[in-house]
Motif scaffolding. Sequence first.
Motif, PDB file in Angstrom:
ATOM      1  N   ALA A  18       4.003 -29.248  71.884  1.00 22.32           N
ATOM      2  CA  ALA A  18       3.537 -28.007  71.264  1.00 22.32           C
ATOM      3  C   ALA A  18       4.097 -27.859  69.852  1.00 22.32           C
ATOM      4  O   ALA A  18       3.391 -27.434  68.934  1.00 22.32           O
ATOM      5  N   SER A  25       1.966 -27.834  66.338  1.00 20.47           N
ATOM      6  CA  SER A  25       2.100 -26.692  65.437  1.00 20.47           C
ATOM      7  C   SER A  25       2.472 -27.138  64.029  1.00 20.47           C
ATOM      8  O   SER A  25       1.951 -26.621  63.037  1.00 20.47           O
ATOM      9  N   ASN A  36       0.769 -23.929  61.428  1.00 22.02           N
ATOM     10  CA  ASN A  36       0.520 -22.569  61.891  1.00 22.02           C
ATOM     11  C   ASN A  36       1.660 -21.605  61.573  1.00 22.02           C
ATOM     12  O   ASN A  36       2.828 -21.986  61.595  1.00 22.02           O
ATOM     13  N   TRP A  82       1.861 -16.080  64.240  1.00 17.52           N
ATOM     14  CA  TRP A  82       0.785 -15.307  64.842  1.00 17.52           C
ATOM     15  C   TRP A  82      -0.486 -16.152  65.052  1.00 17.52           C
ATOM     16  O   TRP A  82      -1.415 -15.724  65.711  1.00 17.52           O
ATOM     17  N   GLU A  83      -0.476 -17.360  64.491  1.00 17.17           N
ATOM     18  CA  GLU A  83      -1.608 -18.258  64.696  1.00 17.17           C
ATOM     19  C   GLU A  83      -1.388 -19.226  65.866  1.00 17.17           C
ATOM     20  O   GLU A  83      -2.289 -19.987  66.215  1.00 17.17           O
ATOM     21  N   GLU A  84      -0.192 -19.172  66.444  1.00 15.34           N
ATOM     22  CA  GLU A  84       0.101 -20.051  67.569  1.00 15.34           C
ATOM     23  C   GLU A  84      -0.710 -19.646  68.801  1.00 15.34           C
ATOM     24  O   GLU A  84      -1.140 -18.503  68.938  1.00 15.34           O
ATOM     25  N   GLU A  85      -0.890 -20.590  69.694  1.00 17.98           N
ATOM     26  CA  GLU A  85      -1.576 -20.284  70.943  1.00 17.98           C
ATOM     27  C   GLU A  85      -0.733 -19.324  71.773  1.00 17.98           C
ATOM     28  O   GLU A  85       0.489 -19.324  71.699  1.00 17.98           O
ATOM     29  N   ASP A  86      -1.397 -18.503  72.567  1.00 13.10           N
ATOM     30  CA  ASP A  86      -0.678 -17.606  73.463  1.00 13.10           C
ATOM     31  C   ASP A  86       0.180 -18.439  74.416  1.00 13.10           C
ATOM     32  O   ASP A  86      -0.234 -19.486  74.900  1.00 13.10           O
ATOM     33  N   GLY A  87       1.372 -17.975  74.643  1.00 13.48           N
ATOM     34  CA  GLY A  87       2.252 -18.694  75.551  1.00 13.48           C
ATOM     35  C   GLY A  87       3.163 -19.691  74.861  1.00 13.48           C
ATOM     36  O   GLY A  87       3.926 -20.392  75.530  1.00 13.48           O
ATOM     37  N   MET A  88       3.111 -19.765  73.538  1.00 10.24           N
ATOM     38  CA  MET A  88       3.945 -20.732  72.813  1.00 10.24           C
ATOM     39  C   MET A  88       5.432 -20.501  73.078  1.00 10.24           C
ATOM     40  O   MET A  88       6.206 -21.452  73.218  1.00 10.24           O
ATOM     41  N   THR A  98       6.238 -22.001  76.391  1.00  8.93           N
ATOM     42  CA  THR A  98       6.084 -23.455  76.322  1.00  8.93           C
ATOM     43  C   THR A  98       7.329 -24.107  75.752  1.00  8.93           C
ATOM     44  O   THR A  98       7.789 -25.146  76.231  1.00  8.93           O
ATOM     45  N   THR A 110       8.767 -24.402  64.230  1.00 10.50           N
ATOM     46  CA  THR A 110       8.092 -23.184  64.665  1.00 10.50           C
ATOM     47  C   THR A 110       9.132 -22.096  64.905  1.00 10.50           C
ATOM     48  O   THR A 110      10.299 -22.394  65.179  1.00 10.50           O
TER      49      THR A 110
END
Length: 335
Positions: A118, A122, A127, A130-136, A139, A181
């Motif tokens: 992940a 990223s 990213n 706020w552009e990360e996938e939900d659940g980052m 993860t 990240t």
Amino acid sequence: MSGPLAGKVCIVTGASRGIGKGIALQLGEAGATVYITGKYLFCIFFFCCGLSPSGDVKVGGTLQSTAEEIESRGGKCIPVQCDHSNDEDVNKLFERVKTEQNGRLDVLVNNAYSGVTAIAASIKAGNTFWEEEDGMWDTINKVGLRGHYIAAVHAARLMVPAKQGLIINVSSPGGLMHFATIPYCIGKSGCDRMASECAIDLRKHNIAYVSLWPGAVRTEHVLSFGKGNEDQSADDKASKMMKRMIETGETPEFAGKAVVHLAADPNIMKKSGKIVHTTWVANEHGYSDVDGRHHINPFSIKYMLNLSGHTWLAGVTPEFIRFPGWMVAAMYHHF
């Protein structure tokens, strides 16, 4: 088997490859009985302790192969399949150690980490948080930061009655700066803070808790990263610095040698609650990497000069001239 840790019982989480494997190998070689964990016993899966260059690179490794290598060196190893995102798996791990070792646990090394792919994706995408996938967050930190805490709780329950023990979080300078990240940075900072805070409660029980920072480590994934970026522009300063970091990086077993010396240190309580770098332990105890190389303190002027390409100047600069800890902290924190 004789050795400085003969009779000791240790757990190393996430030991199929990379730094975890290097630590387990050295603990076993030092005479300890080593329990190693991973999500799979035999399957090949993607893993790295630290940063991974690409989610597309596959690097093999299994708990069983790590156990076999430890045994081939004369050590004793017990591989345990354990998903550190599953609290019941973690509970079973510590119950097993308690039963098989009559309640004894001397060292826990928190190393398991599942957020590498992940993080790599990223970084590649550039990213913002706020552009990360939900659940980052989960993860990256469920197995890492949260998993380390849960394991430390179980370890403390075994160590406190014995009034002795050592818990180590494998962390990194990633908690000092804006890097990779946001969940990664917070997670690594949290690992360091966890050691500091838990050490307060554990001190009266003679149990030490430290956060260990390896330098750039030549894990399977880091070496793959170097090969995967050979086509980058020669004028790219960041790429040049990364290449030099990889070329001069530590072997995974260098961190293992640090863990062995920390576990055998009669004055370990003086380090409890603190961040400890692998090179600091090596300089204190006077040893080199398993391949014979001496690694330069990354907070020294010499290291910075060498990394930036000023090798001649680095060659004549004493290694003991370094940035003090308070200055490093001041550079990256804004109060």
